[in-house]
Design a protein around this motif. Structure first.
Motif, PDB file in Angstrom:
ATOM      1  N   ARG A  16       0.829  -1.209   0.000  1.00  0.00           N
ATOM      2  CA  ARG A  16       0.000   0.000   0.000  1.00  0.00           C
ATOM      3  C   ARG A  16       0.862   1.256   0.000  1.00  0.00           C
ATOM      4  N   ILE A  17       1.936   1.262   0.767  1.00  0.00           N
ATOM      5  CA  ILE A  17       2.834   2.428   0.804  1.00  0.00           C
ATOM      6  C   ILE A  17       3.561   2.564  -0.531  1.00  0.00           C
ATOM      7  N   THR A  18       4.035   1.451  -1.073  1.00  0.00           N
ATOM      8  CA  THR A  18       4.719   1.475  -2.371  1.00  0.00           C
ATOM      9  C   THR A  18       3.787   2.018  -3.450  1.00  0.00           C
ATOM     10  N   LYS A  19       2.528   1.607  -3.420  1.00  0.00           N
ATOM     11  CA  LYS A  19       1.541   2.079  -4.395  1.00  0.00           C
ATOM     12  C   LYS A  19       1.352   3.594  -4.276  1.00  0.00           C
ATOM     13  N   LEU A  20       1.309   4.114  -3.041  1.00  0.00           N
ATOM     14  CA  LEU A  20       1.191   5.564  -2.837  1.00  0.00           C
ATOM     15  C   LEU A  20       2.391   6.297  -3.445  1.00  0.00           C
ATOM     16  N   VAL A  21       3.592   5.787  -3.172  1.00  0.00           N
ATOM     17  CA  VAL A  21       4.818   6.413  -3.692  1.00  0.00           C
ATOM     18  C   VAL A  21       4.815   6.396  -5.217  1.00  0.00           C
ATOM     19  N   LYS A  22       4.493   5.246  -5.801  1.00  0.00           N
ATOM     20  CA  LYS A  22       4.483   5.136  -7.262  1.00  0.00           C
ATOM     21  C   LYS A  22       3.414   6.026  -7.888  1.00  0.00           C
ATOM     22  N   THR A  75      14.763   1.936  -1.269  1.00  0.00           N
ATOM     23  CA  THR A  75      15.037   3.068  -2.154  1.00  0.00           C
ATOM     24  C   THR A  75      14.795   4.376  -1.418  1.00  0.00           C
ATOM     25  N   LYS A  76      15.776   5.261  -1.452  1.00  0.00           N
ATOM     26  CA  LYS A  76      15.592   6.590  -0.853  1.00  0.00           C
ATOM     27  C   LYS A  76      14.568   7.338  -1.714  1.00  0.00           C
ATOM     28  N   LEU A  77      13.533   7.849  -1.073  1.00  0.00           N
ATOM     29  CA  LEU A  77      12.433   8.470  -1.805  1.00  0.00           C
ATOM     30  C   LEU A  77      12.879   9.700  -2.593  1.00  0.00           C
ATOM     31  N   VAL A  78      13.818  10.464  -2.050  1.00  0.00           N
ATOM     32  CA  VAL A  78      14.313  11.629  -2.801  1.00  0.00           C
ATOM     33  C   VAL A  78      15.098  11.178  -4.023  1.00  0.00           C
ATOM     34  N   ASP A  79      15.805  10.046  -3.910  1.00  0.00           N
ATOM     35  CA  ASP A  79      16.536   9.527  -5.063  1.00  0.00           C
ATOM     36  C   ASP A  79      15.578   9.022  -6.144  1.00  0.00           C
ATOM     37  N   ALA A  80      14.395   8.568  -5.729  1.00  0.00           N
ATOM     38  CA  ALA A  80      13.384   8.100  -6.681  1.00  0.00           C
ATOM     39  C   ALA A  80      12.741   9.276  -7.418  1.00  0.00           C
ATOM     40  N   ASN A  86      11.681   9.257   9.108  1.00  0.00           N
ATOM     41  CA  ASN A  86      10.511   8.413   8.842  1.00  0.00           C
ATOM     42  C   ASN A  86      10.075   8.432   7.389  1.00  0.00           C
ATOM     43  N   PHE A  87      10.525   9.436   6.638  1.00  0.00           N
ATOM     44  CA  PHE A  87      10.128   9.556   5.238  1.00  0.00           C
ATOM     45  C   PHE A  87      11.310   9.329   4.279  1.00  0.00           C
ATOM     46  N   GLN A  88      12.280   8.550   4.717  1.00  0.00           N
ATOM     47  CA  GLN A  88      13.444   8.266   3.868  1.00  0.00           C
ATOM     48  C   GLN A  88      13.141   7.239   2.788  1.00  0.00           C
ATOM     49  N   SER A  89      12.381   6.199   3.157  1.00  0.00           N
ATOM     50  CA  SER A  89      12.135   5.094   2.231  1.00  0.00           C
ATOM     51  C   SER A  89      10.802   4.442   2.562  1.00  0.00           C
ATOM     52  N   THR A 110      11.187   2.791   6.019  1.00  0.00           N
ATOM     53  CA  THR A 110      11.076   3.636   7.214  1.00  0.00           C
ATOM     54  C   THR A 110       9.632   4.087   7.422  1.00  0.00           C
ATOM     55  N   LEU A 111       8.929   4.368   6.324  1.00  0.00           N
ATOM     56  CA  LEU A 111       7.513   4.734   6.417  1.00  0.00           C
ATOM     57  C   LEU A 111       6.698   3.564   6.963  1.00  0.00           C
ATOM     58  N   GLU A 112       7.005   2.386   6.473  1.00  0.00           N
ATOM     59  CA  GLU A 112       6.299   1.178   6.906  1.00  0.00           C
ATOM     60  C   GLU A 112       6.449   0.965   8.412  1.00  0.00           C
ATOM     61  N   ARG A 113       7.655   1.160   8.919  1.00  0.00           N
ATOM     62  CA  ARG A 113       7.899   1.002  10.367  1.00  0.00           C
ATOM     63  C   ARG A 113       7.071   2.004  11.169  1.00  0.00           C
ATOM     64  N   MET A 114       7.072   3.260  10.707  1.00  0.00           N
ATOM     65  CA  MET A 114       6.333   4.299  11.414  1.00  0.00           C
ATOM     66  C   MET A 114       4.832   4.010  11.382  1.00  0.00           C
ATOM     67  N   VAL A 115       4.303   3.641  10.211  1.00  0.00           N
ATOM     68  CA  VAL A 115       2.877   3.360  10.092  1.00  0.00           C
ATOM     69  C   VAL A 115       2.492   2.165  10.955  1.00  0.00           C
ATOM     70  N   ALA A 116       3.299   1.107  10.916  1.00  0.00           N
ATOM     71  CA  ALA A 116       3.009  -0.088  11.721  1.00  0.00           C
ATOM     72  C   ALA A 116       2.967   0.269  13.209  1.00  0.00           C
ATOM     73  N   THR A 117       3.896   1.091  13.652  1.00  0.00           N
ATOM     74  CA  THR A 117       3.925   1.509  15.060  1.00  0.00           C
ATOM     75  C   THR A 117       2.670   2.300  15.406  1.00  0.00           C
ATOM     76  N   GLN A 118       2.283   3.220  14.534  1.00  0.00           N
ATOM     77  CA  GLN A 118       1.089   4.042  14.797  1.00  0.00           C
ATOM     78  C   GLN A 118      -0.182   3.199  14.798  1.00  0.00           C
TER      79      GLN A 118
END
Length: 90
Positions: free
Chosen positions: A11-17, A33-38, A69-72, A75-83
């Motif tokens: 779901r997170i990958t789909k949002l990024v893409k 993948t670093k999101l800024v590099d993408a 938390n917004f590097q990749s 990292t987003l997945e870890r933050m979302v899972a925790t929340q």
């Protein structure tokens, strides 16, 4: 738990893409993948944050809106899972 993690990542990958596609960018987005590099800009990161909040139906606490938390996707997945765990525990 593994299926939950895979669903979360997908779901997170789909949002990024989706954000990349809006910018006419196509990048191979892996969990690390670093999101800024993408190709995501700071405005894209704001859109990603809003997208995550809408997708998972929670508000990201101000303290969690960090570059770390917004590097990749990972990292987003870890933050979302925790929340999500905190929300179900409450």
């Amino acid at each position: 738990m593994q299926a939950f993690d895979t669903d979360l990542r997908n779901r997170i990958t789909k949002l990024v893409k989706g954000i990349l596609a809006q910018n006419s960018l196509a990048a191979d987005v892996t969990p690390s993948t670093k999101l800024v590099d993408a190709g995501l800009t700071s405005m894209d990161m704001v859109n990603l944050m809003l997208g995550v909040e809408a997708e998972f139906d929670f508000t990201i606490p101000q303290t969690e809106i960090t570059p770390e938390n917004f590097q990749s996707v990972e990292t987003l997945e870890r933050m979302v899972a925790t929340q999500l765990k905190l929300a179900t525990a409450a």
